[in-house]
Design an enzyme around this catalytic site. Structure first.
Site, mmCIF file in Angstrom:
data_model
loop_
_atom_site.group_PDB
_atom_site.id
_atom_site.type_symbol
_atom_site.label_atom_id
_atom_site.label_comp_id
_atom_site.label_asym_id
_atom_site.label_seq_id
_atom_site.Cartn_x
_atom_site.Cartn_y
_atom_site.Cartn_z
ATOM 1 N N LYS A 96 2.392 -3.768 9.568
ATOM 2 C CA LYS A 96 1.403 -3.918 8.495
ATOM 3 C C LYS A 96 1.102 -5.394 8.258
ATOM 4 C CE LYS A 96 2.627 0.273 5.907
ATOM 5 N NZ LYS A 96 2.001 1.310 6.718
ATOM 6 N N CYS A 106 1.088 10.147 2.061
ATOM 7 C CA CYS A 106 2.552 10.226 1.974
ATOM 8 C C CYS A 106 3.031 9.959 0.546
ATOM 9 C CB CYS A 106 3.247 9.269 2.933
ATOM 10 S SG CYS A 106 2.885 9.633 4.636
ATOM 11 N N HIS A 124 5.970 5.842 -1.997
ATOM 12 C CA HIS A 124 5.697 6.491 -0.715
ATOM 13 C C HIS A 124 6.891 7.413 -0.417
ATOM 14 C CE1 HIS A 124 5.351 6.648 3.714
ATOM 15 N NE2 HIS A 124 4.123 6.200 3.599
ATOM 16 N N GLN A 126 3.630 -2.740 1.779
ATOM 17 C CA GLN A 126 2.217 -3.035 1.539
ATOM 18 C C GLN A 126 2.011 -4.449 1.013
ATOM 19 O OE1 GLN A 126 -0.130 -1.330 2.626
ATOM 20 N NE2 GLN A 126 0.679 0.736 2.876
ATOM 21 N N ASP A 154 10.457 -1.989 -1.891
ATOM 22 C CA ASP A 154 9.680 -1.595 -0.716
ATOM 23 C C ASP A 154 8.477 -2.529 -0.648
ATOM 24 O OD1 ASP A 154 7.899 -0.522 1.069
ATOM 25 O OD2 ASP A 154 7.825 1.477 0.154
#
Lengths: 409, 121
Positions: free
Chosen positions: A222, A365, A117, A199, A196
């Site tokens: 999220k 993104c 991203h 998600q 990261d």
């Protein structure tokens, strides 16, 4: 998983009974308990944390710090001293890049991947620009997975940082985080690794200790929490060595006129200023929600639904659909991106929106990834606990109508 | 009301004035980074009159139909008249209200036209 019971816990479905929400990768919906937690703070004890000595401020501080403990337990960190609260995943990754800025020198290299991203791309691109270092981008295989062989070859003695995503926000790919960390640390034990996990949270069970990454970034919104709250996990022995990069209230023990200012211990010294107190407290309620459902149950439900949706999309649209990302459900999170022949994703998103079906269209993104795929944009659907097979059928029904409408002469 | 009226779908499926002009006197291309829409506008302007206009590119139905509708109105216009075309005129051609998110798609054709008028080859 009883999705109709679950839906009753999310008030948005009372306001929009027809809603088919397939955009949880952008942000998840919020259960009543999360909304209540934030409202209770605002209504009943909206005082500042860390400073006040009266009971209401002590209550706010206690609730706020209890969430730090809860986050640490949830992601299996060694302790709450490893949890820094930020504003978002983007805020967390930018903070990490600032904290590690001094470790990168001219001629060093950083590695990211082609599936990142922009928020795990641009902070590092900027860092190498400042330091005249090299940014290496690990490529993907044909099925949209990381090519570990090539990644391995990119790591050398001057690799200072490797940053990669646990789950791709476009491809849905679940990366083998632990395996990747092991590969990198075997080549260069001094390389610092940031994952990261934006998600991954709320979708797959997390275990940062098993992952063995040095830093992990994610956000509350999220995982059923509110917007405006992010987390940066960092290994204690790393955080202890790092100097703060933002300065202000609440992060100092003592301030002198000249240079005798003494900063608090980690993580507080990285949290200058009043944080998003209500948001953090609401994140606590979101974690309770996930724990009650069971992270493994959530993953099981989303895996079955994703597998079902992949099959239904392929059998319905056959050669007219191109699914981007791995087809193997074990390696696929609850995100599916696709291109439908002859129909622009924005038209698909708009027409689905007219039928109360919320999906995402665009480059999500991840412009470099789309360039690599040879696509300007894709259509993305993503699932959470409130979705079921009916949602997939409604989506496919409207997609068929759209296809008919666009392709007739 | 759906954005996707028959008129828009018709212009998307059967675009008018689609293609490029070998003898173009003016040309420009633009893109909408949010959607990935791409548009090129070719014009033949003689004695300040637009004799021919063509567009090419790829993108969503709104951006492509808007270019098709716009090129239909350009022929025999003076360049001053073409420069005077306003966003509201494009919306009238499209015949549907556009949300702020889709305005960029709908107005990409006008942006490309204005750029082309300033870009003599």
């Amino acid at each position: 998983m009883n999705t109709s019971e679950i839906k009753t816990r999310f008030p948005i479905f009372q306001h929009h009974p027809e809603l088919v929400y397939l955009d949880s990768a952008a942000t998840s919906l919020k259960p009543q308990t999360v909304i209540d937690a934030e409202r209770e703070y605002l209504e009943e004890y909206s005082t500042n944390v860390g400073r006040g000595l009266y009971p209401l401020a002590e209550k706010a501080t206690e609730k706020f710090e209890a969430v730090r403990e809860k986050v640490a337990r949830h992601i299996k960190a060694a302790g709450s001293q490893e949890i820094i609260f930020t504003s978002s995943t983007t805020g967390s990754i930018n903070l990490a890049a600032d904290l590690l800025n001094h470790t990168v020198n001219n001629g060093d290299n950083l590695i990211i991947t082609a599936m990142e991203h922009h928020s795990n791309f641009l902070p590092w691109q900027e860092l190498v620009r400042q330091k005249n270092a090299d940014l290496r981008v690990a490529p993907l295989t044909q099925t949209g997975e990381l090519d570990l062989g090539i990644l391995q070859n990119l790591v050398d003695a001057r690799t200072k940082i490797v940053a990669f995503t646990a789950v791709s926000n476009v491809l849905g790919t679940i990366n083998p985080v632990q395996e990747i960390v092991t590969i990198i640390k075997n080549i260069n034990p001094h390389t610092l690794i940031l994952v990261d996990a934006a998600q991954a949270t709320g979708s797959i069970p997390l275990d940062v200790t098993r992952w063995n990454a040095d830093l992990v970034a994610f956000s509350a919104h999220k995982m059923f929490g509110p917007t405006g709250v992010g987390v940066l996990y960092g290994k204690s022995h790393l955080l202890e060595k790092l100097r703060p990069v933002t300065f202000g209230g609440n992060m100092v023990l003592d301030v002198g006129q000249a240079s005798e200012t003494i900063y608090k211990e980690a993580p507080t010294r990285f949290e200058a200023g009043t944080p998003n107190i209500g948001g953090v407290i609401a994140l606590g309620a979101a974690l309770d929600y996930i724990e009650n459902l069971g992270p493994a149950n959530i993953r099981g439900h989303e895996k079955n639904l994703t597998d079902h949706a992949l099959k239904r999309l392929q059998e319905t649209f056959r050669n007219d659909i191109r699914i981007i990302g791995p087809i193997n459900p074990e390696r696929h999170g609850s995100i599916i991106s696709f291109a439908l022949n002859g129909i622009h994703p924005h038209d698909i998103a708009h027409l689905l929106g007219e039928k109360n079906i919320c999906i995402r269209a665009g480059h999500h993104c991840a412009a470099p990834l789309h360039r690599a795929l040879g696509l300007d944009a894709t259509t993305r659907i993503s699932f959470s606990v409130y979705n079921n097979e009916d949602d997939v059928e409604k989506l496919i029904g409207v997609l068929k109508e759209i296809q008919k409408m666009f392709l007739m002469k | 009301m759906s954005l996707y009226q028959d008129c828009i779908l018709d212009h998307y499926r059967n675009p008018r004035n689609h293609g490029t002009l070998l003898r173009a006197t003016h040309r420009a291309s633009t893109n909408n980074p949010v959607c990935g829409d791409k548009l090129q506008m070719d014009l033949i302007v003689k004695n300040d009159i637009i004799e021919d206009a063509r567009f090419s590119g790829a993108g969503c139905a709104i951006s492509q139909a808007s270019a098709s509708l716009l090129t239909e109105t350009l022929k025999k216009k003076t360049s001053a008249d073409a420069r005077a075309i306003k966003p509201a005129d494009i919306l009238k051609l499209l015949g549907v209200p556009l949300s702020p998110n889709r305005l960029k798609c709908g107005l990409l054709s006008l942006e490309t036209l204005k750029k082309a008028l300033n870009n003599k080859m």
